[in-house]
Design an enzyme around this catalytic site. Sequence first.
Site, PDB file in Angstrom:
ATOM      1  N   ASP A   9       0.999  -1.124  -0.146  1.00 59.27           N
ATOM      2  CA  ASP A   9      -0.037  -0.470   0.217  1.00 59.27           C
ATOM      3  C   ASP A   9       0.724   0.840  -0.409  1.00 59.27           C
ATOM      4  O   ASP A   9       2.036   1.183   0.249  1.00 59.27           O
ATOM      5  CB  ASP A   9      -1.349  -0.003   1.472  1.00 59.27           C
ATOM      6  CG  ASP A   9      -1.648   1.216   1.108  1.00 59.27           C
ATOM      7  OD1 ASP A   9      -2.403   1.538   0.322  1.00 59.27           O
ATOM      8  OD2 ASP A   9      -1.983   1.769   2.569  1.00 59.27           O
ATOM      9  N   ASP A  11      -0.297   4.988   1.336  1.00 54.57           N
ATOM     10  CA  ASP A  11      -0.173   5.892   2.456  1.00 54.57           C
ATOM     11  C   ASP A  11      -0.021   4.984   3.193  1.00 54.57           C
ATOM     12  O   ASP A  11      -1.330   4.218   3.611  1.00 54.57           O
ATOM     13  CB  ASP A  11      -1.005   7.004   1.892  1.00 54.57           C
ATOM     14  CG  ASP A  11      -1.536   7.994   0.543  1.00 54.57           C
ATOM     15  OD1 ASP A  11      -0.447   8.313   0.694  1.00 54.57           O
ATOM     16  OD2 ASP A  11      -2.320   7.591  -0.537  1.00 54.57           O
ATOM     17  N   TYR A  20      -4.198  12.125   1.918  1.00 52.97           N
ATOM     18  CA  TYR A  20      -4.458  13.517   0.026  1.00 52.97           C
ATOM     19  C   TYR A  20      -3.077  13.508  -0.287  1.00 52.97           C
ATOM     20  O   TYR A  20      -2.827  15.263  -0.397  1.00 52.97           O
ATOM     21  CB  TYR A  20      -5.807  13.649  -0.047  1.00 52.97           C
ATOM     22  CG  TYR A  20      -7.125  13.268   0.396  1.00 52.97           C
ATOM     23  CD1 TYR A  20      -7.507  12.369  -0.037  1.00 52.97           C
ATOM     24  CD2 TYR A  20      -7.609  13.804   2.275  1.00 52.97           C
ATOM     25  CE1 TYR A  20      -8.645  12.128   0.441  1.00 52.97           C
ATOM     26  CE2 TYR A  20      -8.638  13.553   2.224  1.00 52.97           C
ATOM     27  CZ  TYR A  20      -9.248  12.322   1.542  1.00 52.97           C
ATOM     28  OH  TYR A  20     -10.893  11.801   1.311  1.00 52.97           O
ATOM     29  N   ASN A  53      -5.238   3.106  -3.025  1.00 51.57           N
ATOM     30  CA  ASN A  53      -6.567   3.924  -3.457  1.00 51.57           C
ATOM     31  C   ASN A  53      -5.997   5.019  -3.386  1.00 51.57           C
ATOM     32  O   ASN A  53      -5.843   5.425  -2.054  1.00 51.57           O
ATOM     33  CB  ASN A  53      -7.814   3.324  -2.428  1.00 51.57           C
ATOM     34  CG  ASN A  53      -7.840   2.216  -2.251  1.00 51.57           C
ATOM     35  OD1 ASN A  53      -8.306   1.761  -2.971  1.00 51.57           O
ATOM     36  ND2 ASN A  53      -9.038   2.044  -1.207  1.00 51.57           N
ATOM     37  N   LYS A 110      -9.765  -0.955  -3.223  1.00 46.45           N
ATOM     38  CA  LYS A 110      -9.697  -2.414  -1.879  1.00 46.45           C
ATOM     39  C   LYS A 110     -10.957  -1.825  -0.947  1.00 46.45           C
ATOM     40  O   LYS A 110     -11.377  -0.464  -0.947  1.00 46.45           O
ATOM     41  CB  LYS A 110      -8.245  -1.621  -1.489  1.00 46.45           C
ATOM     42  CG  LYS A 110      -7.120  -1.945  -2.269  1.00 46.45           C
ATOM     43  CD  LYS A 110      -5.849  -1.982  -1.599  1.00 46.45           C
ATOM     44  CE  LYS A 110      -5.452  -0.664  -1.097  1.00 46.45           C
ATOM     45  NZ  LYS A 110      -4.402   0.075  -1.325  1.00 46.45           N
TER      46      LYS A 110
END
Length: 195
Positions: A9, A11, A20, A53, A110
Amino acid sequence: MEGSALFLDRDGVINVDHGYVHRPDQFELVPGIFELARFWTNELGRPIVVITNQSGIGRGYFDEGAYASLTRWMCERFAAERAAIARVYHCPYHPQHGIGEYRRDHPWRKPNPGMILQAASDLGLDLARSAIIGDTRSDIEAGSAAGIGLRVLVGSQRSEDGEGWPSHEVVADLAQALALLRSRFGPKAPGAFQT
């Protein structure tokens, strides 16, 4: 471990999740990420795949161009550290908070396994012999749904907080994740073999 990959992943695993993140000046690397990546790419000779994501695109906080620019920068950083990333997959959609065409669920978002399955198809991976490291339940669920053999939750979110988690290992940080990978995939690991 022919055909195995390490799925990361972004972040919360590669960079600190400040919410963000979309510019290099916001990108704070998690301690230990390059050591872990070098073990996988250099010692094992296996690919790293990033699956992330990125609903900030769908929410209108930043655009695909900003995401692409940051991704290039991130991949250049890894390459400079002798730990190249093979592929990066992202999902910009969000079923509730996306704007316009981005407001929908998507097989790549996800906890759906779409990004992982696409990577397996693109790279010819054996997911049962692969590993995923994530910092949220959705990472673990995506890995489980795709059939990834080793699923690792890193950081402060504990699996005891919820019922029905797929089986996984829990580590406090990337140093512990690296030790776990070494024990499962390294040349001295039980059942390990050289290709």
